[in-house]
Design an enzyme around this catalytic site. Structure first.
Site, PDB file in Angstrom:
ATOM      1  N   PHE A 184     -14.937  -8.761 -12.310  1.00 57.36           N
ATOM      2  CA  PHE A 184     -13.941  -8.500 -11.261  1.00 57.36           C
ATOM      3  C   PHE A 184     -12.580  -9.102 -11.611  1.00 57.36           C
ATOM      4  CE2 PHE A 184     -17.992  -9.454  -8.980  1.00 57.36           C
ATOM      5  CZ  PHE A 184     -18.148  -8.317  -8.215  1.00 57.36           C
TER       6      PHE A 184
ATOM      7  N   LYS B  69      -4.320  -6.751  -9.708  1.00 54.06           N
ATOM      8  CA  LYS B  69      -4.644  -5.487  -9.035  1.00 54.06           C
ATOM      9  C   LYS B  69      -3.542  -4.901  -8.176  1.00 54.06           C
ATOM     10  CE  LYS B  69      -6.554  -7.731  -4.987  1.00 54.06           C
ATOM     11  NZ  LYS B  69      -7.562  -7.762  -3.956  1.00 54.06           N
TER      12      LYS B  69
ATOM     13  N   ASN C 184      -3.865  -9.344 -19.361  1.00 50.66           N
ATOM     14  CA  ASN C 184      -4.913  -9.986 -18.564  1.00 50.66           C
ATOM     15  C   ASN C 184      -6.105  -9.065 -18.338  1.00 50.66           C
ATOM     16  OD1 ASN C 184      -5.917 -12.157 -16.782  1.00 50.66           O
ATOM     17  ND2 ASN C 184      -5.659 -10.620 -15.187  1.00 50.66           N
TER      18      ASN C 184
ATOM     19  N   TYR D 224      -1.462  -0.647 -13.840  1.00 54.26           N
ATOM     20  CA  TYR D 224      -2.724  -1.144 -13.287  1.00 54.26           C
ATOM     21  C   TYR D 224      -3.838  -0.120 -13.510  1.00 54.26           C
ATOM     22  CZ  TYR D 224      -6.456  -1.630  -9.976  1.00 54.26           C
ATOM     23  OH  TYR D 224      -7.705  -1.671  -9.429  1.00 54.26           O
TER      24      TYR D 224
ATOM     25  N   ASN E 140      -1.024  -3.364   1.056  1.00 54.91           N
ATOM     26  CA  ASN E 140      -2.018  -2.366   1.461  1.00 54.91           C
ATOM     27  C   ASN E 140      -2.082  -2.248   2.977  1.00 54.91           C
ATOM     28  OD1 ASN E 140      -3.624  -3.738  -1.257  1.00 54.91           O
ATOM     29  ND2 ASN E 140      -3.010  -1.607  -1.239  1.00 54.91           N
ATOM     30  N   LEU E 141      -2.498  -1.068   3.397  1.00 57.97           N
ATOM     31  CA  LEU E 141      -2.405  -0.741   4.819  1.00 57.97           C
ATOM     32  C   LEU E 141      -3.232  -1.676   5.711  1.00 57.97           C
ATOM     33  CD1 LEU E 141      -1.412   1.165   7.046  1.00 57.97           C
ATOM     34  CD2 LEU E 141      -3.367   2.653   6.542  1.00 57.97           C
TER      35      LEU E 141
ATOM     36  N   ASP F 109       2.694   7.759  -4.020  1.00 63.73           N
ATOM     37  CA  ASP F 109       1.494   7.997  -3.203  1.00 63.73           C
ATOM     38  C   ASP F 109       1.036   9.447  -3.276  1.00 63.73           C
ATOM     39  OD1 ASP F 109       1.054   5.471  -2.280  1.00 63.73           O
ATOM     40  OD2 ASP F 109       1.929   5.799  -0.285  1.00 63.73           O
TER      41      ASP F 109
HETATM   42  C1  WQD Z   1      -3.201   3.573   1.988  1.00 62.21           C
HETATM   43  C2  WQD Z   1      -2.414   4.588   2.780  1.00 62.21           C
HETATM   44  C3  WQD Z   1      -0.089   4.653   2.222  1.00 62.21           C
HETATM   45  C4  WQD Z   1       0.801   0.620   3.696  1.00 62.21           C
HETATM   46  C5  WQD Z   1      -4.672   0.970  -2.958  1.00 62.21           C
HETATM   47  C6  WQD Z   1      -4.344   0.040  -4.053  1.00 62.21           C
HETATM   48  C7  WQD Z   1      -5.034   0.332  -5.269  1.00 62.21           C
HETATM   49  C8  WQD Z   1      -6.450   0.667  -4.988  1.00 62.21           C
HETATM   50  C9  WQD Z   1      -6.808   1.433  -3.870  1.00 62.21           C
HETATM   51  C10 WQD Z   1      -7.704  -0.432  -6.604  1.00 62.21           C
HETATM   52  C11 WQD Z   1      -1.395   5.372   1.941  1.00 62.21           C
HETATM   53  C12 WQD Z   1      -0.275   4.188   3.642  1.00 62.21           C
HETATM   54  C13 WQD Z   1       0.210   1.806   3.321  1.00 62.21           C
HETATM   55  C14 WQD Z   1       1.671   0.606   4.824  1.00 62.21           C
HETATM   56  C15 WQD Z   1       1.250   2.969   5.119  1.00 62.21           C
HETATM   57  N1  WQD Z   1      -7.416  -0.148  -5.422  1.00 62.21           N
HETATM   58  N2  WQD Z   1       0.434   2.962   4.018  1.00 62.21           N
HETATM   59  N3  WQD Z   1       1.864   1.786   5.487  1.00 62.21           N
HETATM   60  O1  WQD Z   1      -2.165   3.301  -1.989  1.00 62.21           O
HETATM   61  O2  WQD Z   1      -4.505   4.118  -1.611  1.00 62.21           O
HETATM   62  O3  WQD Z   1      -4.035   2.168  -3.062  1.00 62.21           O
HETATM   63  O4  WQD Z   1      -6.059   1.066  -2.784  1.00 62.21           O
HETATM   64  O5  WQD Z   1      -7.810   0.190  -7.552  1.00 62.21           O
HETATM   65  O6  WQD Z   1      -4.915  -0.766  -6.061  1.00 62.21           O
HETATM   66  O7  WQD Z   1      -2.968  -0.053  -4.249  1.00 62.21           O
HETATM   67  O8  WQD Z   1      -3.827   1.981  -0.552  1.00 62.21           O
HETATM   68  O9  WQD Z   1      -3.674   0.599   1.465  1.00 62.21           O
HETATM   69  O10 WQD Z   1      -1.663   0.720  -0.066  1.00 62.21           O
HETATM   70  O11 WQD Z   1      -2.312   2.735   1.272  1.00 62.21           O
HETATM   71  O12 WQD Z   1       1.466   4.001   5.757  1.00 62.21           O
HETATM   72  O13 WQD Z   1       2.256  -0.410   5.204  1.00 62.21           O
HETATM   73  O14 WQD Z   1      -1.642   3.907   3.770  1.00 62.21           O
HETATM   74  O15 WQD Z   1       1.042   5.465   2.092  1.00 62.21           O
HETATM   75  O16 WQD Z   1      -1.362   6.683   2.466  1.00 62.21           O
HETATM   76  P1  WQD Z   1      -3.572   2.996  -1.794  1.00 62.21           P
HETATM   77  P2  WQD Z   1      -2.848   1.393   0.534  1.00 62.21           P
END
Ligand code: WQD
Length: 339
Positions: free
Chosen positions: A81, A85, A100, A152, A202-203, A296
């Site tokens: 792990f 990320k 890394n 990444y 992340n959301l 995105d």
């Molecule tokens: C999810 C949705 C955004 C934040 C991430 C990681 C990546 C991965 C998987 C590892 C999208 C929207 C987000 C916010 C929003 N894991 N959003 N407002 O982009 O799918 O990728 O998860 O491999 O490393 O980056 O996830 O949670 O950033 O976004 O509207 O404040 O939420 O546009 O549709 P994402 P996320």
């Protein structure tokens, strides 16, 4: 089975340690604690009654990995792990991401092969798939390194190639590539969960911080996508389901190199996730629509059928389980592990 969890004190590793203990296995953690806290050891002990041995050090350093084998081996398997990320950060700091995320794999393989591990399980990502025409993504969906948008994701796909080639040269080693979709949620106890440093990208952790009042409002990044409600859809998976996927992958490791999608297969939109969180909290959260975020995709989700057929694993927790458990964790730990 005795298992070395490299990067094991992080978000997914901590939950995997708990699931391994519950299944009767013996996890040992190797972690440099650069993005987590040794408090997780106390929390896991509170939940399971067992203290997981922790070796503090860099998994990219052969001597550190050897030290973990000397102190706590032999190991049947390594789960890797240990990685950086953050997608956006990887664009700004490609060298540290490639170095890394690959050096850790090299060191773990070099030492693991000499010490006779049988299985190597790798934390990969659903972001190795790049072509929306392939939705829902099966394990065979397009993985085109040059089409990936960030270092990444590229570092993860490069790792998959390294592992595939090393396995071919060492047929005694079973390699499993676990492609995670969007891990969220927390242990139902509220004692362990995701503890991102600084403002979350992340959301789910962002919404959680809004819910406790640490951030002002949720920004919805685009509501004009070609999706049912116009907001982005993702395959959110409860971290405990994901952790259980690792246990099944270890218990069912097969000869060769095998990739599995670990997701639910259900696309959930930003608005649906926020609405679920509002149900958990019992009130509306401040939110507004913002421009789309660069890079995105409108939607990403998988078909998890291969993991069900071959590992006997399937995610069982719902989006409401995920938001409820995050809210519980966030309320009990408003400042994270060391808050
Ligand atoms: C999810 C949705 C955004 C934040 C991430 C990681 C990546 C991965 C998987 C590892 C999208 C929207 C987000 C916010 C929003 N894991 N959003 N407002 O982009 O799918 O990728 O998860 O491999 O490393 O980056 O996830 O949670 O950033 O976004 O509207 O404040 O939420 O546009 O549709 P994402 P996320």
């Amino acid at each position: 089975m005795r298992v070395l969890l490299a990067g094991g004190a992080g978000y997914v590793g901590t939950h995997t340690a708990i699931s391994l203990l519950e299944a009767g296995h013996e996890p040992v953690m190797l972690d440099d604690l650069s993005n987590t806290s040794s408090v997780v050891i106390d929390r896991i002990a509170e939940i399971t009654g067992a203290r997981v041995p922790l070796v503090v050090g860099d998994a990219a350093d052969d001597e550190v990995v050897e030290g973990a084998f000397d102190a706590h081996g032999p190991f049947d398997a390594i789960v890797h792990f240990a990685a950086y990320k953050a997608v956006g950060e990887s664009v700004a700091q490609p060298l540290s991401y490639y170095a890394n995320n690959l050096d850790t794999t090299y060191a773990l393989l070099r030492v693991g092969l000499v010490r006779g591990i049988r299985s190597f399980v790798f934390s990969s990502t659903g972001t190795v798939y790049s072509d929306p025409a392939d939705l829902p993504f099966t394990e065979e969906a397009t993985r085109n390194l040059v089409a990936l948008s960030n270092p990444y994701s590229k570092s993860k796909l490069m790792n998959e190639q390294v592992l595939t080639d090393v396995q071919a040269a060492h047929p005694e080693l079973n390699v499993t590539l676990l492609r995670y979709f969007n891990p969220v949620g927390a242990h139902a106890s509220g004692l362990v969960g995701e503890d991102p440093k600084g403002t979350p990208n992340n959301l789910m952790p962002f919404v959680a911080r809004v819910a406790v009042g640490a951030l002002d409002e949720v920004g919805i990044f685009g509501d004009d996508y070609d999706t049912p409600d116009g907001t982005g859809q993702r395959d959110y998976i409860h971290v405990v389901d994901l952790a259980e996927g690792h246990v099944k992958a270890l218990e069912n490791a097969a000869p060769g190199t095998t990739a599995y999608n670990l997701g639910t297969g259900n696309p959930v939109s930003v608005r649906e996730l926020v609405a679920s969180f509002e149900r958990a909290v019992g009130r509306e959260l401040p939110k507004s629509v913002k421009p789309r975020r660069a890079g995105d995709l409108a939607a990403t989700y998988c078909t998890p059928a291969k993991a069900e057929a071959e590992l006997g694993w399937r995610a069982t927790r719902t989006i409401d389980d995920m938001t409820r458990d995050v809210w519980n964790w966030q309320q009990k730990n408003p400042g994270g592990y060391e808050g």
